[in-house]
Design a protein around this motif. Structure first.
Motif, PDB file in Angstrom:
ATOM      1  N   PRO A   1       0.836  -1.195   0.165  1.00 13.05           N
ATOM      2  CA  PRO A   1       0.060   0.126   0.032  1.00 13.05           C
ATOM      3  C   PRO A   1       0.727   1.196   0.121  1.00 13.05           C
ATOM      4  N   GLY A   2       0.303   2.378  -0.440  1.00 12.51           N
ATOM      5  CA  GLY A   2       0.868   3.556  -0.590  1.00 12.51           C
ATOM      6  C   GLY A   2       0.300   4.701  -0.471  1.00 12.51           C
ATOM      7  N   VAL A   3       0.347   5.923  -0.901  1.00  7.56           N
ATOM      8  CA  VAL A   3      -0.307   7.089  -0.535  1.00  7.56           C
ATOM      9  C   VAL A   3      -1.736   7.121  -0.879  1.00  7.56           C
ATOM     10  N   SER A   4      -2.135   6.634  -2.035  1.00  7.07           N
ATOM     11  CA  SER A   4      -3.450   6.739  -2.684  1.00  7.07           C
ATOM     12  C   SER A   4      -4.279   5.479  -1.960  1.00  7.07           C
ATOM     13  N   ASP A   5      -3.598   4.461  -1.362  1.00  6.21           N
ATOM     14  CA  ASP A   5      -4.376   3.681  -0.629  1.00  6.21           C
ATOM     15  C   ASP A   5      -5.034   4.143   0.635  1.00  6.21           C
ATOM     16  N   ALA A   6      -4.070   4.987   1.244  1.00  4.67           N
ATOM     17  CA  ALA A   6      -4.399   5.710   2.354  1.00  4.67           C
ATOM     18  C   ALA A   6      -5.702   6.736   2.312  1.00  4.67           C
ATOM     19  N   LEU A   7      -5.708   7.425   1.110  1.00  5.67           N
ATOM     20  CA  LEU A   7      -6.602   8.239   0.601  1.00  5.67           C
ATOM     21  C   LEU A   7      -7.867   7.459   0.319  1.00  5.67           C
ATOM     22  N   ALA A   8      -7.783   6.318  -0.270  1.00  5.90           N
ATOM     23  CA  ALA A   8      -8.758   5.449  -0.675  1.00  5.90           C
ATOM     24  C   ALA A   8      -9.678   4.972   0.372  1.00  5.90           C
ATOM     25  N   ALA A   9      -9.052   4.775   1.660  1.00  2.83           N
ATOM     26  CA  ALA A   9      -9.229   4.225   2.794  1.00  2.83           C
ATOM     27  C   ALA A   9     -10.411   5.218   3.289  1.00  2.83           C
ATOM     28  N   ARG A  10     -10.215   6.520   3.116  1.00  6.99           N
ATOM     29  CA  ARG A  10     -10.940   7.647   3.700  1.00  6.99           C
ATOM     30  C   ARG A  10     -12.521   7.415   3.154  1.00  6.99           C
ATOM     31  N   PHE A  11     -12.412   6.971   1.998  1.00  8.28           N
ATOM     32  CA  PHE A  11     -13.886   6.879   1.440  1.00  8.28           C
ATOM     33  C   PHE A  11     -14.263   5.338   1.266  1.00  8.28           C
ATOM     34  N   ASP A  12     -13.556   4.513   1.913  1.00 13.12           N
ATOM     35  CA  ASP A  12     -13.837   3.044   2.146  1.00 13.12           C
ATOM     36  C   ASP A  12     -14.256   2.571   0.583  1.00 13.12           C
ATOM     37  N   LEU A  13     -13.338   2.904  -0.242  1.00 20.25           N
ATOM     38  CA  LEU A  13     -13.256   2.241  -1.502  1.00 20.25           C
ATOM     39  C   LEU A  13     -13.157   0.865  -1.485  1.00 20.25           C
ATOM     40  N   ARG A  14     -13.693  -0.139  -2.407  1.00 22.35           N
ATOM     41  CA  ARG A  14     -13.477  -1.345  -2.411  1.00 22.35           C
ATOM     42  C   ARG A  14     -12.926  -1.807  -3.726  1.00 22.35           C
ATOM     43  N   ASP A  15     -12.270  -2.890  -3.712  1.00 21.89           N
ATOM     44  CA  ASP A  15     -11.862  -3.660  -5.035  1.00 21.89           C
ATOM     45  C   ASP A  15     -10.772  -2.771  -5.527  1.00 21.89           C
ATOM     46  N   LEU A  16      -9.637  -2.430  -4.939  1.00 24.43           N
ATOM     47  CA  LEU A  16      -8.791  -1.156  -5.423  1.00 24.43           C
ATOM     48  C   LEU A  16      -7.879  -1.841  -6.514  1.00 24.43           C
ATOM     49  N   ARG A  17      -7.642  -1.042  -7.226  1.00 23.42           N
ATOM     50  CA  ARG A  17      -6.556  -1.463  -8.597  1.00 23.42           C
ATOM     51  C   ARG A  17      -5.723  -0.125  -8.843  1.00 23.42           C
ATOM     52  N   PRO A  18      -4.570  -0.019  -9.356  1.00 22.84           N
ATOM     53  CA  PRO A  18      -3.953   1.080  -9.623  1.00 22.84           C
ATOM     54  C   PRO A  18      -4.718   2.064 -10.819  1.00 22.84           C
ATOM     55  N   LEU A  19      -4.670   3.341 -10.705  1.00 24.93           N
ATOM     56  CA  LEU A  19      -5.129   4.215 -11.838  1.00 24.93           C
ATOM     57  C   LEU A  19      -4.234   4.138 -12.953  1.00 24.93           C
ATOM     58  N   HIS A  20      -2.871   4.332 -12.637  1.00 23.51           N
ATOM     59  CA  HIS A  20      -1.726   4.303 -13.626  1.00 23.51           C
ATOM     60  C   HIS A  20      -0.947   3.285 -13.185  1.00 23.51           C
TER      61      HIS A  20
END
Length: 278
Positions: A108-127
């Motif tokens: 996990p990295g910076v955007s994982d921590a950001l995604a966690a604030r919105f409880d986003l599921r099934d994460l994958r990289p944007l770029h």
């Protein structure tokens, strides 16, 4: 006792230096690798205010997201702001370590921590990185429940650290949002990735007028523009917890700074229509 070298070894494993962009400057900036570490302070920006806070707390090591010395220098006199900062750290015996774009691309990295604030599921990289499908800049995920773009913007203002500029929305406030892309820090270079991924909304920072306007005109995802600092500060707690998990809670004490270092100190919204408006 844990040493600076032990801490940097942990972070080099979590945020491999080879993930950093070629222009970046990451790793140990100052400090004796053999020096003992008991107190580790985490911040986004190494500025006078965060150094004050760190040294008052008695930090042995500062871990920052943004590099203090991003571009090559031939001198660091204390008569300059960055030189003064570096001299203060050295005199206090405090080290400085930076994890920047390597922390952006890590999992996990910076955007994982950001995604966690919105409880986003099934994460994958944007770029995604071409050499590793699970690594890369930004994250795409699905909201637990659909929201309108207006409600998502209000949610962002609640769950992100507060800054004077708040969160801005470009697009139809009533648009239904199910999938969201997030990217900590400046993200308008990834507008095409967000559009290509078919997400409903893209939250990032530092969006510029012309790219955002052209994006909106083309019918791309709704855009949420938050403060640069606010989109990256959530990572600090993630990094601190990862360090404690690696070296043990009895060995180091951590301090996650919530000191707002966003450069903008006030935003004024007029409470009357502009002249000539109907």
């Amino acid at each position: 006792m844990v040493t600076i070298s032990d801490v940097t070894t942990v972070f080099d494993r979590l945020y491999p230096p080879e993930l950093a962009e070629s222009w970046d400057a990451v790793g140990l900036v100052c400090g004796d690798p053999s020096a003992g570490v008991r107190k580790v302070y985490f911040c986004v920006d190494v500025v006078a205010a965060t150094v004050d806070e760190a040294l008052e707390w008695g930090a042995d090591l500062l871990v920052a997201h943004h590099p203090l010395l991003l571009r090559g220098v031939t001198a660091i006199p204390a008569s300059t702001p960055k030189g003064r900062t570096l001299h203060r750290l050295i005199r206090a015996g405090a080290g400085l370590f930076v994890a920047h774009t390597n922390a952006d691309s890590a999992d996990p990295g910076v955007s994982d921590a950001l995604a966690a604030r919105f409880d986003l599921r099934d994460l994958r990289p944007l770029h995604p990185r071409p050499d590793a499908a699970n690594l890369g800049i930004g994250r795409i995920g699905t909201l637990p429940e659909p929201l309108t773009a207006a409600d998502l913007t209000a949610l962002a203002a609640r769950v992100l650290p507060a800054t004077p500029g708040g969160v801005r929305l470009a697009g139809d406030p009533g648009r239904v949002v199910r999938t969201v892309a997030v990217s900590g820090g400046a993200g308008d270079s990834y507008l095409g990735d967000a559009t290509g991924a078919g997400v409903d909304a893209f939250l990032t920072a530092d969006l510029r007028h012309h790219p955002a306007s052209e994006h909106a005109e083309s019918g791309g995802p709704a855009l949420l523009d938050a403060a640069h600092w606010a989109t990256e500060q959530p990572w600090l707690a993630q990094a601190a917890a990862a360090l404690v998990s690696s070296v043990g809670p009895a060995t180091v004490e951590t301090f996650v700074s919530d000191l707002v270092t966003d450069p903008w100190t006030r935003a004024v919204v007029p409470d009357h229509p502009r002249e000539g408006a109907s």
